[in-house]
Scaffold this active site. Structure first.
Site, short mmCIF file in Angstrom:
data_model
loop_
_atom_site.label_atom_id
_atom_site.label_comp_id
_atom_site.label_asym_id
_atom_site.label_seq_id
_atom_site.Cartn_x
_atom_site.Cartn_y
_atom_site.Cartn_z
N ARG A 178 -1.44 -4.10 5.23
CA ARG A 178 -0.63 -3.84 6.41
C ARG A 178 -0.41 -2.34 6.52
O ARG A 178 -0.35 -1.64 5.51
CB ARG A 178 0.73 -4.50 6.28
CG ARG A 178 0.60 -5.97 6.00
CD ARG A 178 1.93 -6.53 5.54
NE ARG A 178 1.72 -7.91 5.09
CZ ARG A 178 2.68 -8.69 4.62
NH1 ARG A 178 3.91 -8.23 4.53
NH2 ARG A 178 2.40 -9.90 4.23
N TYR A 234 -4.97 7.14 1.05
CA TYR A 234 -4.04 7.51 2.13
C TYR A 234 -3.92 9.03 2.20
O TYR A 234 -3.98 9.71 1.16
CB TYR A 234 -2.63 6.94 1.85
CG TYR A 234 -2.47 5.49 2.18
CD1 TYR A 234 -2.15 5.08 3.48
CD2 TYR A 234 -2.58 4.51 1.19
CE1 TYR A 234 -1.98 3.74 3.78
CE2 TYR A 234 -2.40 3.17 1.49
CZ TYR A 234 -2.10 2.79 2.79
OH TYR A 234 -1.93 1.46 3.09
N ASP A 275 2.52 0.17 8.52
CA ASP A 275 3.79 0.06 9.24
C ASP A 275 3.70 0.66 10.64
O ASP A 275 2.73 1.34 10.99
CB ASP A 275 4.89 0.81 8.47
CG ASP A 275 5.28 0.06 7.21
OD1 ASP A 275 5.19 -1.18 7.20
OD2 ASP A 275 5.68 0.74 6.24
N ARG A 296 5.13 6.87 1.42
CA ARG A 296 6.16 7.63 2.14
C ARG A 296 7.32 8.02 1.23
O ARG A 296 7.92 9.09 1.40
CB ARG A 296 6.64 6.82 3.34
CG ARG A 296 5.53 6.71 4.40
CD ARG A 296 5.77 5.59 5.38
NE ARG A 296 7.02 5.79 6.10
CZ ARG A 296 7.53 4.91 6.96
NH1 ARG A 296 6.89 3.78 7.21
NH2 ARG A 296 8.65 5.17 7.57
#
Lengths: 249, 249
Positions: B51, B111, B53, B200
Site C-alpha cells: 500500500r 523508497y 498512503d 516517513r
C-alpha cells in the site's frame, strides 16, 4: 507612497492566468487580496511585467505596487508569502524608485518550455511539461531554432486578431537542449518582449520540424510570409515557464 | 486465466492511497475500473505489492491481475494507460506465471524521500517534495542514517497500534545526498519490507537530527528502546516515492 518591486513564482495549473478577470482565479487577484489585508483593508493595485496565460508557470515574474508606508522588505515578503495561497510564492521584495514600472521599464524576459518526450510519461510532471509521445529529431530543431534569433516581425507566430500593432520583436537567445537527468527537451528564449502565444507557437512549429512534418526552413518561411497558418499548432501552456526578467537601469 | 504483472506510476496527490476504500478515490479502484471495462464488464481484482498512503507517489509500484485471455501485452498496456486517469500511468505489462504474486513473492522495495530545504520554496514542487525551511546539517544526518542499515526491530519507527506482529525488517541501503541540480535532499531506502509510516518516521527523525534538536545517536536509541515517542514526527507523505520493486526469482 512607497513603491515595491517583487519577484514572484507560481504554479499556473489552478490559475486562469496572471491578469485579473471577473469570476476567475488569477495571480493578480490573489496578490491584490493579500496586499489589501496587509494595507488595513485599503485596495492596492498590482502591476505585472507581463501576462501569463492559464496553466503557464513562473519562477521570475515581476510586479510592482505602492503602499503608504515604508516597510521592512523581508517582513513584507514573509507576510505576502505566508498569507497568500500555497501555489504562489514571493521570492523577494525590494523598495524601488517611483519611476520603476514592472511593465514599461525596459527589460528582457526569458521563457523556458519543457517537453516530456519520454515513454512512459511521468504522471508527476503532467502539469509541468508538455507530453509529446512522437519521435523527435533534435538536430533539425536545433538548426531551425537559430532562425528565430534577431529582430523580426513575428506576426506569423502570434494568435491572429491580436490588438497589438507593432509585431516586431527582438530575440537575443533561442536554444534547445535535452536535460540529461530528466530527459526532457528544454527550449529557452530570451527577448525584449513576446507577442500573445508567440513562444507556444514557436515551440509548436519546432516540434513539427523535429517530427519531420515541416522542413527546417519553415521558421524562415513563417517569418517572411507573416502567416499564422504556416506555423505549427500552439503548444500547451503547461510546459511554459516565465523564468527571469532583467531590467535595464 | 492468464496472469499479468504491471509496473505503474502515479501522482499520489489526488489519491487516498493505493488500497481500495469505500467513498475514496484510490489507485486500486481506478485500475480495477479500467480493467473491468477491458474485460467485457466482468470485475477484475488487482493485487498490489504494497500500500502507499494518501499523497504518496510511485514510479515503480507493481501489481498483478488475471484475465481470461492471453493478450498482446503492449496493446493491454496502452489500453490501460489511455483509458485510465491522467495521474496514473502504466509503465509496462508482462505475462507472468500463475505462481507470481505481487505481494507475497519475495522482493525488495526502494523508497525515495525528497526534501525541499530551499528558500524561496518552489511552488511547482509543493505536492512533490516536503518543504523544510529550517537549517539542516547534512553531515550528522548522513552519519545517523547508517544506523538504519541492517536487520532491526523497527517498532519505534512505526505508527503505534499497528496490527502487524513481526516488526523486524532488513534495510540493505539507507543514504542521503543533496541533488546538485534541484538542491533537494534525497533520502533513499532499500529493504525487504517497510512497516506502516516507517520511512516517513525515519525521515522525520533524521530531519530533527539535521536541525540539531536530536543527537546523532537518536536512531540507535529508537531502535533499542522500540519507543515511537523517542522518534521524530512523521514527515509529510508528499515527499515520498515508491521508486522500484525488485523480485527474487
Amino acid at each position: 507612497m512607497t513603491r515595491y518591486k517583487a519577484i514572484i513564482s507560481y504554479d499556473g495549473t489552478l490559475f486562469a492566468g496572471f491578469q485579473r478577470q471577473p469570476q476567475e482565479r488569477t495571480v493578480q487577484e490573489e496578490l491584490e487580496k493579500t496586499l489589501c489585508k496587509l494595507n488595513s483593508g485599503q485596495p492596492v493595485t498590482v502591476h505585472g511585467a507581463g501576462r501569463t496565460d492559464a496553466g503557464v508557470h513562473a519562477y521570475g515574474q515581476v510586479v510592482h505596487f505602492d503602499l503608504p508606508q515604508s516597510r521592512d522588505v523581508e517582513k513584507l515578503r514573509f507576510a505576502l508569502d505566508t498569507q497568500g495561497p500555497e501555489d504562489l510564492d514571493i521570492v523577494s521584495v525590494e523598495q524601488v524608485s517611483d519611476r520603476f514600472h514592472a511593465r514599461y521599464q525596459k527589460h528582457s524576459k526569458t521563457y523556458e518550455f519543457l517537453v516530456d518526450n519520454g515513454r512512459p510519461k511521468n504522471p508527476m510532471m503532467r502539469h509541468y511539461a508538455t507530453h509529446y509521445p512522437y519521435h523527435l529529431d533534435l538536430k533539425p530543431m536545433q538548426e531551425a531554432i537559430k532562425d528565430l534569433v534577431g529582430t523580426h516581425d513575428f506576426t506569423g507566430f502570434t494568435a491572429s486578431g491580436t490588438a497589438v500593432e507593432n509585431k516586431v520583436r527582438t530575440i537575443s537567445q533561442a536554444k534547445l537542449h535535452r536535460d540529461e537527468k530528466t530527459g526532457f527537451l528544454v527550449f529557452t528564449f530570451t527577448g525584449n518582449g513576446f507577442l500573445y502565444k508567440q513562444v507556444r507557437n514557436m515551440v509548436g512549429t519546432l516540434l513539427k520540424i523535429g517530427n519531420g512534418r515541416m522542413p527546417i526552413s519553415q521558421i524562415k518561411t513563417v517569418l517572411e510570409k507573416k502567416d499564422r497558418n504556416l506555423a505549427g499548432p500552439t503548444a500547451a501552456g503547461n510546459g511554459l515557464y516565465l523564468k527571469e526578467i532583467i531590467y535595464e537601469d
